[in-house]
Design a protein around this motif. Sequence first.
Motif, mmCIF file in Angstrom:
data_model
loop_
_atom_site.group_PDB
_atom_site.id
_atom_site.type_symbol
_atom_site.label_atom_id
_atom_site.label_comp_id
_atom_site.label_asym_id
_atom_site.label_seq_id
_atom_site.Cartn_x
_atom_site.Cartn_y
_atom_site.Cartn_z
ATOM 1 N N CYS A 1 0.845 -1.178 0.000
ATOM 2 C CA CYS A 1 0.000 0.000 0.000
ATOM 3 C C CYS A 1 0.881 1.228 0.000
ATOM 4 O O CYS A 1 1.803 1.341 0.807
ATOM 5 N N GLU A 2 0.621 2.127 -0.932
ATOM 6 C CA GLU A 2 1.308 3.415 -0.924
ATOM 7 C C GLU A 2 0.443 4.371 -0.116
ATOM 8 O O GLU A 2 -0.752 4.482 -0.388
ATOM 9 N N SER A 3 1.044 5.046 0.845
ATOM 10 C CA SER A 3 0.225 5.953 1.644
ATOM 11 C C SER A 3 0.963 7.261 1.866
ATOM 12 O O SER A 3 2.162 7.278 2.108
ATOM 13 N N SER A 4 0.222 8.359 1.777
ATOM 14 C CA SER A 4 0.841 9.657 2.037
ATOM 15 C C SER A 4 0.589 10.094 3.469
ATOM 16 O O SER A 4 0.818 11.228 3.830
ATOM 17 N N ARG A 5 0.069 9.200 4.284
ATOM 18 C CA ARG A 5 -0.049 9.488 5.721
ATOM 19 C C ARG A 5 0.243 8.202 6.471
ATOM 20 O O ARG A 5 0.262 7.121 5.898
ATOM 21 N N ARG A 6 0.454 8.334 7.779
ATOM 22 C CA ARG A 6 0.673 7.136 8.591
ATOM 23 C C ARG A 6 -0.629 6.386 8.759
ATOM 24 O O ARG A 6 -1.700 6.989 8.792
ATOM 25 N N MET A 7 -0.528 5.085 8.892
ATOM 26 C CA MET A 7 -1.720 4.307 9.175
ATOM 27 C C MET A 7 -2.208 4.618 10.583
ATOM 28 O O MET A 7 -1.399 4.775 11.495
ATOM 29 N N SER A 8 -3.519 4.689 10.766
ATOM 30 C CA SER A 8 -4.037 4.948 12.106
ATOM 31 C C SER A 8 -4.017 3.654 12.919
ATOM 32 O O SER A 8 -3.924 2.564 12.355
ATOM 33 N N ASP A 9 -4.111 3.799 14.233
ATOM 34 C CA ASP A 9 -4.114 2.618 15.102
ATOM 35 C C ASP A 9 -5.290 1.713 14.775
ATOM 36 O O ASP A 9 -5.188 0.491 14.828
ATOM 37 N N LYS A 10 -6.415 2.346 14.439
ATOM 38 C CA LYS A 10 -7.622 1.591 14.100
ATOM 39 C C LYS A 10 -7.361 0.720 12.864
ATOM 40 O O LYS A 10 -7.722 -0.461 12.831
#
Lengths: 292, 335
Positions: A89-98
């Motif tokens: 997965c490319e993401s421009s933000r950090r993954m949330s804990d959820k």
Amino acid sequence: MSPTKLALTLTAFAALATGCTRPGATTTDAGVSNGKTTISVKGSDTMVILGQRWAEDYMKSNPALTIQVSGGGSGTGIAALINGSADICESSRRMSDKERGSLEAKRGQPAIETKVAKDALAVYVNAKSPVREISVAALSRVYRGELTSWRELGGPDHAIVLYGRENNSGTYGFFKEHVLDGKDFAAATQTLAGTSAVASAVKGDAFGIGYGGIAYVEGVRALGIKRDESSPAVLPSLETAANDAYPLSRFLYFYTAGEPSPSMKRFIAWVTGPEGQSTIADVGYYPLPKKS
Amino acid sequence: MAASVHSSGDHARRDVSATSTRPSLLRRVRWSELLAEGAIFGVALVSILSVLLILVFVGKEALPLLTSAEVRREVTPAALFVPHGDAGFLWQPVSADPKYNILPLFAGTLKVTLVSLVVAFPLSVLAALYVSDFAARRAREIIKPLIELMAGVPSVVVGFFALMVLSTWVQAVFGTEHRLNALVAGLGLSFAVCPIVFSISEEALRAVPASYRAAALALGATRSETLLHVVLPAAMPGIAAAGVLGFGRAIGETMIVLLASGNAALLDAHLGRSTRTVTATIAQELGEVVVGSPHYHVLFALGALLFLSTLAVNLAGERIVRHMRGTRRASAEAP
């Protein structure tokens, strides 16, 4: 349909089916069929072009590997990683804990994060606008709908027209968290699909303001950002993003479910290595800061 | 729908019984007929069933809004309609304090749909009148397929045109507050509505028997009197049906409004301001939303409400059309 064609079609379907359903794909090798390995990369619209460039360059030297890159937004990519339809997965933000929690619940694997590049979130205005700089606090008030006239920013006496991203975008999330302090956008913020749509809207609107990746500043002007009212305005650039002088810089990430497969691992190592990092500047983002 | 009903079925049956005297032939004809009838019935049933199943699926996903305590902790059905504290009518589902007021979305849908119908309906009906009653045969053979070709233009292309070109024109001409607004989206949408209203009205106008026109002209009516007092009233049920179908097309269109409306969920009556429709909201947000979250169920509730409102409009349209047809027949049969 000729027998060979039929056989080919069936193999293709079989490959699709195994690619979609096998939950433990990451423990072995992603989507192997007929000796050809496929890695599916999905996520941030900001990173699509970058991901495609990496994939092209990497596949040139590794013809046995197919890397499919698609966008849709960081949230979409993370959802795809969670339900197993993407390998990376490319993401421009950090993954949330959820999101990390539901990944562990669904795939039985923790999320593994790799920083792959740096991006500066630019704030655009129309090229004709006299406004050159803005502080983070003023920007926050603008997007919360409290500061509504350009006059307060040294511009003409005209209402500010707000452009932003739809709420599944990593850019939206980053802006909301780092600029608005988690508060809501003004209801009048127009939400457009993709940073290029925002940039072209601001290009056509003399009183518009928008935000997005720095790669899209053609035809619009990026404002200098002041960390607070007394600090100097900093324009987004390679240096200011790398040394964190620019207040709105962020990392871009790759996420995998659990330890990546050997072929994915080699690809990720190549991306973070000198060859992958040298491509980044061509696309308009910034390489990772050199580890000291 | 406007299609005129022929009683060809009765004729066919009479012909068969008249000509096929041999019992074996009679039986064979009946068998194949039975088979064909069954097949057609099956196909019709499949389409009805799939619509029902879609409704059931959408309804099932929307239902937790009423039943699940976990969902109701974040959003109740009432919260979809009443203002959120002092904040008012807001649609902000991704927020520390999510707000799910759907009135701005339905207002946006209504605004954009009305603009498109106000523009497209008269234009298309007039075009249909021209093609059915004025144009020479050659002109008709060129114009009709060209207008119907509009239906084949992908809506994303229309939307992109509205986004890049139309919006600039509209702002230059009307001086609208936002460059992307309800007016631009409605104008773009009218492009999709025109071919539907045109084809159905044209069909309805051509279905008016030539004898009506001939009789009116023979009685000394001018061409415009014939059109206004004879042809148009006779075709009115079909033209009304065209309006209803055009409305259905407009309210369900997604791509054009997604690109051209700016998607700010504002509850107001300004055509010059950005607006957000129900369809665009679903398209933008359903891709990302966490499956099973309150936001997810609200999006399905939106879909269900949209479905029900189009269904209601179609049913109401059907009734109006039937009523019109009834009164027309009654007046035609009056001595």
